[in-house]
Design a protein around this motif. Sequence first.
Motif, PDB file in Angstrom:
ATOM      1  N   LYS A  69       0.835  -1.213   0.000  1.00  0.00           N
ATOM      2  CA  LYS A  69       0.000   0.000   0.000  1.00  0.00           C
ATOM      3  C   LYS A  69       0.865   1.257   0.000  1.00  0.00           C
ATOM      4  O   LYS A  69       0.527   2.267  -0.639  1.00  0.00           O
ATOM      5  N   TRP A  70       1.986   1.190   0.711  1.00  0.00           N
ATOM      6  CA  TRP A  70       2.923   2.319   0.744  1.00  0.00           C
ATOM      7  C   TRP A  70       3.460   2.616  -0.648  1.00  0.00           C
ATOM      8  O   TRP A  70       3.532   3.772  -1.083  1.00  0.00           O
ATOM      9  N   VAL A  71       3.820   1.569  -1.383  1.00  0.00           N
ATOM     10  CA  VAL A  71       4.335   1.753  -2.739  1.00  0.00           C
ATOM     11  C   VAL A  71       3.235   2.279  -3.658  1.00  0.00           C
ATOM     12  O   VAL A  71       3.457   3.184  -4.477  1.00  0.00           O
ATOM     13  N   ILE A  72       2.050   1.714  -3.538  1.00  0.00           N
ATOM     14  CA  ILE A  72       0.929   2.151  -4.378  1.00  0.00           C
ATOM     15  C   ILE A  72       0.625   3.632  -4.150  1.00  0.00           C
ATOM     16  O   ILE A  72       0.319   4.367  -5.096  1.00  0.00           O
ATOM     17  N   GLN A  73       0.749   4.069  -2.925  1.00  0.00           N
ATOM     18  CA  GLN A  73       0.529   5.485  -2.626  1.00  0.00           C
ATOM     19  C   GLN A  73       1.554   6.356  -3.351  1.00  0.00           C
ATOM     20  O   GLN A  73       1.210   7.402  -3.923  1.00  0.00           O
ATOM     21  N   GLN A  74       2.811   5.908  -3.355  1.00  0.00           N
ATOM     22  CA  GLN A  74       3.860   6.685  -4.015  1.00  0.00           C
ATOM     23  C   GLN A  74       3.717   6.674  -5.527  1.00  0.00           C
ATOM     24  O   GLN A  74       4.176   7.596  -6.218  1.00  0.00           O
ATOM     25  N   ALA A  75       3.084   5.637  -6.063  1.00  0.00           N
ATOM     26  CA  ALA A  75       2.912   5.531  -7.516  1.00  0.00           C
ATOM     27  C   ALA A  75       2.054   6.659  -8.080  1.00  0.00           C
ATOM     28  O   ALA A  75       2.109   6.941  -9.285  1.00  0.00           O
ATOM     29  N   LYS A  76       1.281   7.326  -7.227  1.00  0.00           N
ATOM     30  CA  LYS A  76       0.465   8.446  -7.695  1.00  0.00           C
ATOM     31  C   LYS A  76       1.341   9.548  -8.271  1.00  0.00           C
ATOM     32  O   LYS A  76       0.938  10.260  -9.201  1.00  0.00           O
ATOM     33  N   ASP A  77       2.540   9.715  -7.721  1.00  0.00           N
ATOM     34  CA  ASP A  77       3.470  10.725  -8.223  1.00  0.00           C
ATOM     35  C   ASP A  77       4.534  10.129  -9.134  1.00  0.00           C
ATOM     36  O   ASP A  77       5.360  10.865  -9.676  1.00  0.00           O
ATOM     37  N   CYS A  78       4.534   8.811  -9.270  1.00  0.00           N
ATOM     38  CA  CYS A  78       5.528   8.120 -10.107  1.00  0.00           C
ATOM     39  C   CYS A  78       4.796   7.105 -10.985  1.00  0.00           C
ATOM     40  O   CYS A  78       4.806   5.894 -10.709  1.00  0.00           O
TER      41      CYS A  78
END
Length: 288
Positions: A69-78
């Motif tokens: 979930k942490w990675v998925i959250q960062q994917a919004k900007d990447c």
Amino acid sequence: MSNSIGFDCVDSHFHIWDLQNFQYPWPTAAEAAIFKNFSPKDLQENLTKTPVRHAVFVQCLNGSPEEAKWVIQQAKDCPFIKGVVAGIDLTSPKLQEVLDEMQKLPLFKGVRHILDMEEADWITREDVHAGLKVLEGRGISYDLLLRPPLLKYIPGVVSKFPKLKFVVDHIAKPYVKDKKIDGWREEIAEIAKYPNVYCKLSGLVTEADWQSWKKEHFQPYIDHVLRCFGVDRCMFGSDWPVCTLANTDYKGTFDLVQDLLSSLSTDDKKKIFRQNAADFYRLDLTLN
């Protein structure tokens, strides 16, 4: 050389981590070069030196959907992050509940468990198989992180779940440094007989001598994997930033695999560097 491939590529296997947010069993201070935080922005900077424009994160923590979930959250900007393979406990009584939640997230694409943390025969356990059956029913793929001693267990597993897509990470980590191919060669060929099993051309350099590896050290292993799995069931992965332990960088890792596949046609390279990973993980490769 790497930018001449002619199409945008997919990296089927990268990692990031935050040593302050999560407790990782590895890396440790002994791996000083990578014992620090790595962010998606760090990877993005490396991608610009290659034709790779899409990438799949693979878990570092067992039983931690929170990491995914942490990675998925960062994917919004990447937006180059096109998929996430999560560390989910297949033996948990809450497995169905966890998967219900994860499958609401479009970037959730698969599950992996780091087998180094378990007994050698963990993958044969009935409670593990019950979890794999759940994945099969939901159409969720499973990454197999293997070393040669575990290969003997795999035909019995993948044959039991013919509708579950498996992928062998890092060509099962053969003993490249020792120039040993016997045993691994026969057992990887046996696994490849099952059409639901794929293989990542990844994690090569860290299985060789970190300071003195050469392309020629890997060619017999890659040629064998291609003979066994064919170009339709192999995919490129960088294993970044772990690959940097072996005196190389992201571009060097990409160029190595491209060099190892130099005899293939452009169409076949497109399968390995792009389409197979996109199909296996059901990725949306809309340009970033």
